[in-house]
Design an enzyme around this catalytic site. Structure first.
Site, short mmCIF file in Angstrom:
data_model
loop_
_atom_site.label_atom_id
_atom_site.label_comp_id
_atom_site.label_asym_id
_atom_site.label_seq_id
_atom_site.Cartn_x
_atom_site.Cartn_y
_atom_site.Cartn_z
N TYR A 19 -3.27 0.00 10.46
CA TYR A 19 -3.31 -0.51 9.09
C TYR A 19 -2.03 -0.15 8.35
CZ TYR A 19 -4.51 -0.92 4.17
OH TYR A 19 -4.48 -1.24 2.83
N SER A 70 0.85 -1.19 0.00
CA SER A 70 0.00 0.00 0.00
C SER A 70 0.88 1.24 0.00
CB SER A 70 -0.90 0.02 1.23
OG SER A 70 -1.63 1.24 1.31
#
Length: 232
Positions: free
Chosen positions: A150, A138
């Site tokens: 996250y 990501s």
């Protein structure tokens, strides 16, 4: 190689399902793994039926599920040429001060442990085929996001990608980190503004897969184009 085999985890929706469709168009046979069997079966019928697509229910947190996934893939197709370790979960509100630790636990086990188990169980087949390992990282794994566990898990995925690439140096196996910015996926209850679409990331995956054997696309960072500013 005629009709190579691509295994995708987290294949039932979002980036995984979009990549399955794009890879099928590119001539891949598919092994699609996820927890949602109904969605997988729909994709199987859409993309050529059981001759072209194997589906398997798999919770990536389970070592037994992942071992069975690879065994079924090899029993069905006899080879695995590429693996897209894509399964992942989003975060929860509250930051480090107030988020639910049980939500953290599930996310960490999926996003980090799950990826590690996928890599471990798929490597013997990839060594045999001199194949390609791709990981969904990501853009959040490249920057500091306040209060984001996250983001921390995606930093870990980046570290897994760098580490496995060095472990496999000289083996002929290529390793690619695919690092999307914000994508409109089931992570979000409402469609985020100025987000990428799953198809955008699927094209990046197929691009990396399509390169000749001597080209190793180490990382693909894909972000949405900033919105045009109104001069008025």
């Amino acid at each position: 190689m005629a009709d190579p085999v691509l295994l995708i985890t987290g294949a039932s929706s979002g980036i995984g399902a979009a990549t399955a469709r794009a890879a099928a168009k590119a001539g891949y046979r598919l092994v699609l793994a996820a927890r949602s069997e109904d969605k997988l079966q729909g994709l199987q019928q859409e993309l050529g039926g059981s001759d072209r697509v194997l589906t398997t229910r798999c919770d990536v947190q389970s070592n037994d599920d992942q071992k069975a996934m690879v065994e079924k893939a090899l029993a069905t197709f006899g080879q695995i040429n590429a693996v897209f370790a894509n399964a992942g979960r989003g975060g929860s509100p509250g930051g480090f001060s107030g988020a639910d630790p049980e939500t953290w636990r599930d996310m960490i086990l999926t996003n980090i442990l799950g990826v590690g188990i996928t890599v471990q169980h798929c490597l013997p087949a990839l060594r045999e085929s001199r194949g390609h390992m791709l990981l969904t990282g990501s853009a959040a794994g490249r920057v500091t996001i306040p209060g984001s566990m996250y983001s921390a898990t995606k930093w870990a995925v980046s570290a897994i990608g760098y580490g496995v690439r060095e472990e496999l140096r000289g083996s002929g196996i290529r390793v690619t980190l695919v690092e999307p910015g914000m994508v409109d996926t089931p992570f979000f209850d409402e469609t985020p503004k100025n987000a990428l679409q799953p198809d955008d990331i699927a094209r990046a995956v197929v691009y990396a897969l399509s390169q000749p054997a001597h080209v190793d696309v180490n990382e693909v960072l894909v972000r949405p184009t900033p919105p045009i500013e109104d001069d008025n």
